[in-house]
Design a protein around this motif. Structure first.
Motif, PDB file in Angstrom:
ATOM      1  N   ASP A 106      51.900  30.513  38.233  1.00 54.73           N
ATOM      2  CA  ASP A 106      50.497  30.437  38.798  1.00 54.73           C
ATOM      3  C   ASP A 106      50.746  31.083  40.600  1.00 54.73           C
ATOM      4  O   ASP A 106      51.208  31.687  40.910  1.00 54.73           O
ATOM      5  N   GLU A 107      49.370  30.415  41.295  1.00 50.78           N
ATOM      6  CA  GLU A 107      49.291  31.014  42.725  1.00 50.78           C
ATOM      7  C   GLU A 107      50.327  32.986  42.951  1.00 50.78           C
ATOM      8  O   GLU A 107      50.603  32.489  43.807  1.00 50.78           O
ATOM      9  N   TRP A 151      52.083  27.986  33.752  1.00 50.72           N
ATOM     10  CA  TRP A 151      50.623  27.911  34.360  1.00 50.72           C
ATOM     11  C   TRP A 151      49.149  28.209  34.338  1.00 50.72           C
ATOM     12  O   TRP A 151      49.506  29.237  33.775  1.00 50.72           O
ATOM     13  N   TRP A 187      46.780  22.771  35.200  1.00 51.11           N
ATOM     14  CA  TRP A 187      47.183  21.942  36.200  1.00 51.11           C
ATOM     15  C   TRP A 187      46.206  21.807  37.107  1.00 51.11           C
ATOM     16  O   TRP A 187      45.448  21.057  37.561  1.00 51.11           O
ATOM     17  N   TRP A 227      56.499  17.777  42.727  1.00 52.70           N
ATOM     18  CA  TRP A 227      56.177  19.080  43.359  1.00 52.70           C
ATOM     19  C   TRP A 227      57.491  17.980  45.104  1.00 52.70           C
ATOM     20  O   TRP A 227      56.594  17.249  45.246  1.00 52.70           O
TER      21      TRP A 227
END
Ligand code: ACM
Length: 506
Positions: A303-304, A353, A370, A447
């Protein structure tokens, strides 16, 4: 017919109440086949613990644990319980099913008045196979004792997957023998933001990590509670701590290359370089990690991962050219496919993710959704299996009541009240039966950017995790929010008993 509330979460699929009551006391005997002796001990602990202050009536009673092949139709996690006045039977075709039957009985024991449990028959099996919780220890480190307590609670509510987020920009938490700097450097950051003031550092060094022995101990503990542990090693992004430890695995040829373990939160630019040297490093890391985690899933994050560094790196550009990749998204896809081929050699399934889909995803990978549900539909069309972990319904780092009221300690943001979790349906509408089978289950996320200590983790996790447990275990036709809230009251008393700092919704 008695009509009392049967305090079990998640609600079993079928309960038939009978007249009479089973009374447990210090004289209650547990009988079991040899193969179930550790499960017998597990139940005995609860019984011994509770019999001291319950069961004023000292009539002997018996709990029988057994394997029954006749219960195969309930699947490998299903169980049946028959509670009669002086004898209770817990049976399943598997040890795991007996374990879940015991969890049901443990909840009944905890909520019993004067040691009395209403006679009844229960037949139960889960709706979904992946019933998970994710704990982020990259941002904050909680330690072995807390993780075991967390696993205890997961098991008591029949969750079966613990997704352990072990690496982040702010900290690398797992010992890797071949690369000791991952923990000697990467597990420490120089400071953290002050609680309630995200822009100011506190000037205090912070860190922590698990040795491989710690990990083995926790994985074994989880296995004894029928919980699979899914390790997550983040790549190519959320990798600043790893790159600070070994700068040669980052994009060294960009301008102003200055890797460091991050002290504040956000999406940071440091990504692994897509070079052979880095793939070799990741292959070595994966080799040590798979040796510690016997489960078939390996989470690679994905992710990200900002593309700025790859855009600015002549080396990354050359790799794109050499491999016919038209943009950085295709480069990310190339990266993920390389990692998947390493995992396949170890017989592991790659899970990541939903960004792992961007630029193309191999159909053998599993995806954790997500963001928007459109990613779920796309993955199902592409042939992938998915786990639903949408931030709209499963991010337990969000506020539980309107933040404008300022009643709760600082959370990252968002709003996810208990009833919204309860009403979550992880099965998308309008999909085929075959696609539905590839929705493995759902998972709650913790998180830990703003989870400064374990009390805060518990405050955010519970009771929302119980609502999720019912989402993944109980079939929709057996769910009812008002009824859940009644059962929740007695489960909170159980949590007081085991010293859990939940948020009280009443
Ligand atoms: C995520 O929340 N970045 C998976």
């Amino acid at each position: 017919m008695p009509s009392e509330i049967v305090s079990i979460i998640p609600k079993p699929q079928k309960i038939v109440l009978k007249t009479g009551g089973f009374v447990f006391s210090g004289k209650t005997i547990i009988s079991a086949d040899k193969a179930l002796s550790s499960l017998k001990n597990h139940l005995q602990e609860t019984l011994t613990h509770l019999a001291g202050n319950k069961g004023i009536n000292d009539k002997p009673s018996e709990i029988v644990l057994g394997i029954s092949k006749e219960l195969k139709a309930l699947g490998d996690e299903g169980y049946a319980i028959d509670i009669q006045p002086s004898k209770m039977k817990i049976e399943s075709s598997t040890q795991k099913g007996v374990f879940y039957g015991i969890q049901t009985v443990r909840q009944l024991l905890f909520s019993a008045q004067e040691g009395r449990i209403q006679c009844m028959e229960i037949e139960d099996s889960p709706r979904l196979g992946w019933r998970g919780m994710m704990l982020d220890e990259g941002r904050h480190f909680f330690g072995k004792e807390f993780v075991k307590k967390f696993i205890d609670i997961l098991a008591l509510y029949k969750m079966n997957s613990f997704h352990w987020h072990l690496t982040e920009d702010q900290g690398w938490r797992i010992e890797i023998k071949k690369y000791p700097k991952l923990t000697s450097v990467g597990s420490k950051r120089t400071e953290s933001p002050i609680e309630g003031d995200r822009k100011t550092g506190d000037g205090k060094p912070y860190g922590g990590f698990y040795t491989q022995d710690d990990i083995r101990e926790i994985v074994k503990y989880a296995g004894d509670h029928f919980i699979n542990v899914v390790p997550e090693i983040e790549m190519p992004g959320h990798a600043a701590a790893a790159i600070a430890s070994y700068p040669e695995f980052g994009n060294t040829d960009i301008l102003e290359y200055k890797p460091e373990v991050k002290t504040c939160w956000g999406v940071h630019h440091y990504t692994f370089s897509p070079t052979e040297k880095t793939f070799k490093f990741l292959e070595d890391v994966i080799e040590e990690v798979v040796a510690l985690f016997p489960g078939k899933y390996f989470h690679i994050g994905g992710d990200e991962a900002p593309k700025e560094q790859w855009k600015g790196s002549p080396t990354a550009k050359r790799i794109m050219l050499d491999n016919g990749l038209k943009d950085e998204h295709e480069l990310q896809s190339f990266f993920i496919k390389r990692i998947e081929s390493i995992l396949k050699k170890h017989n592991r399934i790659l899970i990541g993710w939903d960004e792992i889909q961007e630029g193309g995803l191999s159909p053998t990978a599993t995806m954790m959704v997500w963001r928007d549900w459109k990613w779920a539909s796309m993955a199902l069309k592409n042939g992938n299996s998915i786990v639903m972990a949408p931030n709209s319904h499963t991010y337990f780092d969000h506020y539980q009541e309107d933040p404008k009221e300022h009643k709760e300690p600082e959370a990252i943001g968002g709003l996810l009240p208990l009833d919204k979790v309860y009403l979550f349906n992880p099965i998308l509408e309008g999909i085929t039966p075959e696609e539905e089978k590839r929705i493995l289950g759902a998972q709650g996320q913790l998180w830990s950017e703003y989870l400064f200590n374990t009390d805060k983790v518990e405050f955010m996790a519970f009771p929302r995790m119980f609502a999720l447990a019912e989402v993944v275990w109980t079939r929709p036709e057996n769910k009812n929010y008002e009824d859940f809230m009644l059962r929740l009251k007695s489960t909170l008393a159980l949590l007081d008993h085991i010293k859990v700092k939940y948020r009280n919704p009443f």
